[in-house]
Design a protein around this motif. Sequence first.
Motif, PDB file in Angstrom:
ATOM      1  N   GLU A  62       0.832  -1.200   0.000  1.00 24.69           N
ATOM      2  CA  GLU A  62       0.000   0.000   0.000  1.00 24.69           C
ATOM      3  C   GLU A  62       0.872   1.257   0.000  1.00 24.69           C
ATOM      4  OE1 GLU A  62      -3.483   2.146  -0.138  1.00 24.69           O
ATOM      5  OE2 GLU A  62      -3.179  -0.013  -0.366  1.00 24.69           O
ATOM      6  N   GLU A 180      -6.417   5.766   9.289  1.00 22.33           N
ATOM      7  CA  GLU A 180      -7.517   4.847   8.970  1.00 22.33           C
ATOM      8  C   GLU A 180      -7.270   4.111   7.655  1.00 22.33           C
ATOM      9  OE1 GLU A 180      -7.858   7.943   9.786  1.00 22.33           O
ATOM     10  OE2 GLU A 180      -9.132   8.088  11.579  1.00 22.33           O
ATOM     11  N   HIS A 181      -6.458   4.758   6.794  1.00 25.94           N
ATOM     12  CA  HIS A 181      -6.147   4.122   5.500  1.00 25.94           C
ATOM     13  C   HIS A 181      -5.406   2.801   5.729  1.00 25.94           C
ATOM     14  CE1 HIS A 181      -6.024   4.588   1.150  1.00 25.94           C
ATOM     15  NE2 HIS A 181      -4.779   4.097   1.169  1.00 25.94           N
ATOM     16  N   THR A 184      -7.726   0.177   7.146  1.00 22.17           N
ATOM     17  CA  THR A 184      -8.543  -0.443   6.083  1.00 22.17           C
ATOM     18  C   THR A 184      -7.781  -1.581   5.439  1.00 22.17           C
ATOM     19  OG1 THR A 184      -9.621   1.670   5.703  1.00 22.17           O
ATOM     20  CG2 THR A 184      -9.794   0.033   3.969  1.00 22.17           C
ATOM     21  N   MET A 187      -7.949  -4.546   7.790  1.00 19.50           N
ATOM     22  CA  MET A 187      -9.264  -5.160   7.916  1.00 19.50           C
ATOM     23  C   MET A 187      -9.655  -5.946   6.684  1.00 19.50           C
ATOM     24  SD  MET A 187      -9.744  -4.454  10.952  1.00 19.50           S
ATOM     25  CE  MET A 187     -11.343  -5.237  11.107  1.00 19.50           C
ATOM     26  N   ARG A 188      -8.949  -5.683   5.547  1.00 23.66           N
ATOM     27  CA  ARG A 188      -9.240  -6.482   4.352  1.00 23.66           C
ATOM     28  C   ARG A 188      -8.696  -7.900   4.480  1.00 23.66           C
ATOM     29  NH1 ARG A 188      -7.914  -1.641   1.236  1.00 23.66           N
ATOM     30  NH2 ARG A 188      -5.844  -2.504   0.818  1.00 23.66           N
ATOM     31  N   SER A 210      -6.048  -3.598  14.828  1.00 28.10           N
ATOM     32  CA  SER A 210      -7.253  -4.274  14.364  1.00 28.10           C
ATOM     33  C   SER A 210      -8.366  -4.233  15.402  1.00 28.10           C
ATOM     34  CB  SER A 210      -6.933  -5.728  13.995  1.00 28.10           C
ATOM     35  OG  SER A 210      -6.462  -6.425  15.143  1.00 28.10           O
TER      36      SER A 210
END
Length: 749
Positions: A62, A180-181, A184, A187-188, A210
Amino acid sequence: MRPGRPRRTLRFRLFLLAASGLLPLAIVAGIVLAWLSAERQRDARENALAVSRAMATAVDAELRATLGVLQSLALSDELAPAHLRRFHALARRVAEAQGWRSIVLADHQGRILLNSSMDPDAANPAPVEPGSMRLAIEKRQPVVGDVARGPLRLPAFAVRLPVEKDGELRYVLSAVIPTEHVLTVLMRQQIPATSVVSVFDRRLQRVARSRPHPTERPPASLQALLEKGNPEGMGTTFTLDGVRSQTGYTRLAAWGWVVATSIAAADAGTGVYEALGAVAAGLFASLALAAILAWYFARDVADPIDALKAAAGALGRGDPVHLPRLDIAELQEVGAALEHASTDRDCAAQERRAAEAERETLLARATEALQRAEEAGHAKDEFLAMLGHELRNPLAPMSTALHLMARKGDPGTQREREVMERQVAHMKRLVDDLLDVSRITGKRLEMRLQPLHLATLVRHAASAVQPVLGLRHLDLRIDGGAEALWVAGDEVRLAQVLNNLLGNAIKFTGPEGAITLGLAQAGAEARITVADDGVGMPPEVLKHVFDQFYQAPQGVDRSRGGLGLGLAIVRSLLEMHGGGVEVASAGAGRGSTFTVRLPVAAAPPEAAAAAEAGLAPPYRQRGRILLVEDNRDAADTAAVLLELSGLEVQVAYDPGVALSMLERFPPDVAVLDIGLPGMNGYELAGRLKAHPNGRNCYLVALTGYGTASDLARARAAGFRQHLVKPAAPDALLEAIREGLRENTDRRSP
């Protein structure tokens, strides 16, 4: 069985025997379960590390995707000084499309040129997180910054890309990304509900977690694990929720971030707990079976044991013991032993009754003998006290009369007087020895211990025997170091010890012999030696020389006399001082050496002052003396002695006459005999002190009673001095002078 120890039944012991067979199985099962638990925990740590690696890969992808977008923007034609407004619009569109907070453009010195979240014409503030900006400029490499909070106080981090043109650094392009990015991205992934994945920046500030929690730092156990600085690692930690977990972590080498995954230890041990439950159930079932078997087989043993218990109870009560035949051989032997014990008990009881009757007879005889011995001892003490009193009464006037004869200085009677003085002194010493040995053996002799300068005591003893030495030579030897020796002792009793030893040496030394009196220190002891070159002692005499009433063999004339008590008293007195005495002799005719040992004591602080005050102050040689004595010879001779000393004396032979004298003769000092007819000296002292003319009178007891109880009773009756007959004239005069001094001090203003 020891008292208090819990009793265990036969069934319980059989149960323990059966259950002990299950112990190896339980141990093996425990070892296997422990190994399995350790393996499951190790697998959980490895799984946590694998998850951390996967999560780290996703986060790194990412971040690199973010860098790809920034690189695309860096290649756009709008990134030029003349087109910065168009680049601002482009950056705003890209930031909104990516979900970033903003895109920031800075020059090669880190100054902000534009911020997509702000108006193009607005003044641009300094970078929120300048550390990563400075690092990007210095290294000219992409940098992922630490978590920081901007003007809106929301957490975010910057991904910074240095932009170079023609080999020169022109700009630093940064994407400000909310944390928060990253959450995310986490959480994926498929994260178990009981596991926790956390991402931390270089300063170990939390980027994402998490499972939400207000604390932004890792827990202490995880922080300690991460601060080791290893690229990867595993260990047991506690989460911020307090859950014990197995944790693995991975560092993103390019950015310095850390991804840590914690799997709850309870999840790792789920299978182990199920196996443990199964093993426990099996062991419990086995124990239940063992209990049933123990109960079943114990019945065959319990009935014979009950019979043995009944027989043992009968044996204890004294009843006859009868047992049926028992099926168990060992128990049958016990039963036979109980029957034999019953027979032996009956025989022993008869013998015991006979022995008790004999013992009661012997006890009665011993009690009667003890009572007779106590009565005899009491009678002996009373007889010795009365003997001492009766013997001292005639000795007192004889001693005083001899002193008066000496003062008159008649040379024609000097030789006879000296003979009488020696014999009176010898008689007094015999009486004292008899009474002292009685008090010592009866443990009634009291010691008045005080600090004593030993060299002074030894010199006084040497001076005291000078008149009886004759042509004998006495050599006094005091070592230099012994001058400072002090002991804790009774001055009168230690003087008695030295006088006895010196008198013994004089007695057994020839008319022109030599005697040595020495004082030295040996460690923590003071040693006084009395040596002579006299008759000496063979070995058979040395063994008994300190025994009471023992005397070496003498001729029929008993030229050396004595009762054999002097050395026994010496040993007893020294032992009461914590010391001792030894004797040595090379044999008959080769002299003897007595060595006295006394423990050394510390010198009293007032020793120097006492030495300086050794001279008695002058006293007034005037005063009125009342002398009460029923022995006329003793009274008259004592009166003459006192009158020759310049004192005014009134004599009363009866206590009633003494009380009548008070009206016309108020005494300063009263010398009272205790054994007076009709009224003893204690009662007379009370009557005298109650009279107005005798209220301030100083009382002196002059008596033949000299035990410790006599002294205490005299003190209680008001006597200030207690002299035992025959008192030395100097001692009597000194006691009276002390009373006169006290009266003078009391009258002085």
